[in-house]
Every structure is written in structure tokens, then in C-alpha cells.
Scaffold this motif. Sequence first.
Motif, PDB file in Angstrom:
ATOM      1  N   LYS A 298       1.208  -1.419   0.402  1.00  0.00           N
ATOM      2  CA  LYS A 298       0.198  -0.065  -0.319  1.00  0.00           C
ATOM      3  C   LYS A 298       0.940   1.198   0.319  1.00  0.00           C
ATOM      4  O   LYS A 298       0.753   2.361  -0.276  1.00  0.00           O
ATOM      5  CB  LYS A 298      -0.603   0.204   0.867  1.00  0.00           C
ATOM      6  CG  LYS A 298      -2.598   1.216   0.831  1.00  0.00           C
ATOM      7  CD  LYS A 298      -3.023   0.455   1.971  1.00  0.00           C
ATOM      8  CE  LYS A 298      -3.859  -0.010   1.588  1.00  0.00           C
ATOM      9  NZ  LYS A 298      -5.256  -0.356   2.158  1.00  0.00           N
TER      10      LYS A 298
ATOM     11  N   ARG B  67       2.176   1.631  -3.521  1.00  0.00           N
ATOM     12  CA  ARG B  67       1.587   2.829  -4.032  1.00  0.00           C
ATOM     13  C   ARG B  67       1.063   3.993  -3.532  1.00  0.00           C
ATOM     14  O   ARG B  67      -0.213   4.357  -4.360  1.00  0.00           O
ATOM     15  CB  ARG B  67      -0.076   1.297  -4.435  1.00  0.00           C
ATOM     16  CG  ARG B  67       0.110   0.446  -5.388  1.00  0.00           C
ATOM     17  CD  ARG B  67      -1.011  -0.116  -5.272  1.00  0.00           C
ATOM     18  NE  ARG B  67      -2.017  -0.627  -4.472  1.00  0.00           N
ATOM     19  CZ  ARG B  67      -2.312  -1.646  -3.189  1.00  0.00           C
ATOM     20  NH1 ARG B  67      -0.971  -2.715  -3.030  1.00  0.00           N
ATOM     21  NH2 ARG B  67      -2.950  -1.704  -2.588  1.00  0.00           N
TER      22      ARG B  67
ATOM     23  N   TRP C 111      -0.533   4.890  -1.357  1.00  0.00           N
ATOM     24  CA  TRP C 111      -1.645   4.747   0.073  1.00  0.00           C
ATOM     25  C   TRP C 111      -2.947   4.086  -0.597  1.00  0.00           C
ATOM     26  O   TRP C 111      -3.981   4.519  -0.237  1.00  0.00           O
ATOM     27  CB  TRP C 111      -1.393   5.707   1.135  1.00  0.00           C
ATOM     28  CG  TRP C 111      -0.324   5.694   1.703  1.00  0.00           C
ATOM     29  CD1 TRP C 111       0.957   6.435   1.781  1.00  0.00           C
ATOM     30  CD2 TRP C 111       0.038   4.526   2.536  1.00  0.00           C
ATOM     31  NE1 TRP C 111       1.984   5.980   2.685  1.00  0.00           N
ATOM     32  CE2 TRP C 111       1.503   4.335   3.136  1.00  0.00           C
ATOM     33  CE3 TRP C 111      -0.777   3.301   3.024  1.00  0.00           C
ATOM     34  CZ2 TRP C 111       1.512   4.472   3.689  1.00  0.00           C
ATOM     35  CZ3 TRP C 111      -0.221   2.473   4.120  1.00  0.00           C
ATOM     36  CH2 TRP C 111       1.427   3.352   4.615  1.00  0.00           C
ATOM     37  N   ARG C 112      -2.595   4.495  -2.117  1.00  0.00           N
ATOM     38  CA  ARG C 112      -3.600   4.065  -3.137  1.00  0.00           C
ATOM     39  C   ARG C 112      -4.014   2.396  -2.274  1.00  0.00           C
ATOM     40  O   ARG C 112      -4.006   1.690  -2.443  1.00  0.00           O
ATOM     41  CB  ARG C 112      -3.947   3.808  -4.089  1.00  0.00           C
ATOM     42  CG  ARG C 112      -3.894   5.278  -4.585  1.00  0.00           C
ATOM     43  CD  ARG C 112      -3.418   5.996  -5.773  1.00  0.00           C
ATOM     44  NE  ARG C 112      -2.799   5.422  -6.096  1.00  0.00           N
ATOM     45  CZ  ARG C 112      -1.886   5.849  -7.167  1.00  0.00           C
ATOM     46  NH1 ARG C 112      -1.205   6.334  -6.671  1.00  0.00           N
ATOM     47  NH2 ARG C 112      -0.329   4.752  -7.542  1.00  0.00           N
TER      48      ARG C 112
END
Length: 96
Positions: free
Chosen positions: A78, A81, A83-84
Amino acid sequence: LSPKIIFVCTDELLNIGSPEALETLCAFLETLGATFDCAKEWSGKARLDEVFARAELMALDEKQAPRIRCLLKDLLDKRRRKWRGFPIGGPGVATP
């Protein structure tokens, strides 16, 4: 939340190292990760990078329970990414 409090908590959870402590660490970092990890001018950024480096070592440690290693890897994914979340359908799942 001050950096001092964040790192007292993360250091304590990492030092305890029990499955419960590491699960709590994952929830804690997931909760504040998007806010603090993406803040380039935050004074605790370098220290937070160290916490994630330690979490990565724990995720690779085969002595850890598989569930905990999976939680840690999900947290690290995550973060990579930015935090997406996972795309709709989840990882490796075909979407209709």
C-alpha cells in the motif's frame, strides 16, 4: 500527533515483536501512513522510513507467522502505491 509519540509507539510495537504487536503496528501505520508518509516536509519522514525498513525485515522473516508476514507485506504494498487501495476486484482477480 507529534513525531515523538508516533515513534515511541512504533518502536515499542517493533521491539515487542509479538503477532499482536505487529498487527497493531500495521493498523497504526495504515491509519497515519497516508498523512505523514506523503508529507515531504514533515520532520519525522526519515525516521518513518526507518520504521518501514524494519517492517520490511519483519515481513521477510520466516519465523513470523504467515498471517503477520502477509499483513506487513500488504502494508508495504500500500505504501509503494502511495497509499491507494487495490484496484476494484483486488489483486489477481478478474473484473467482470
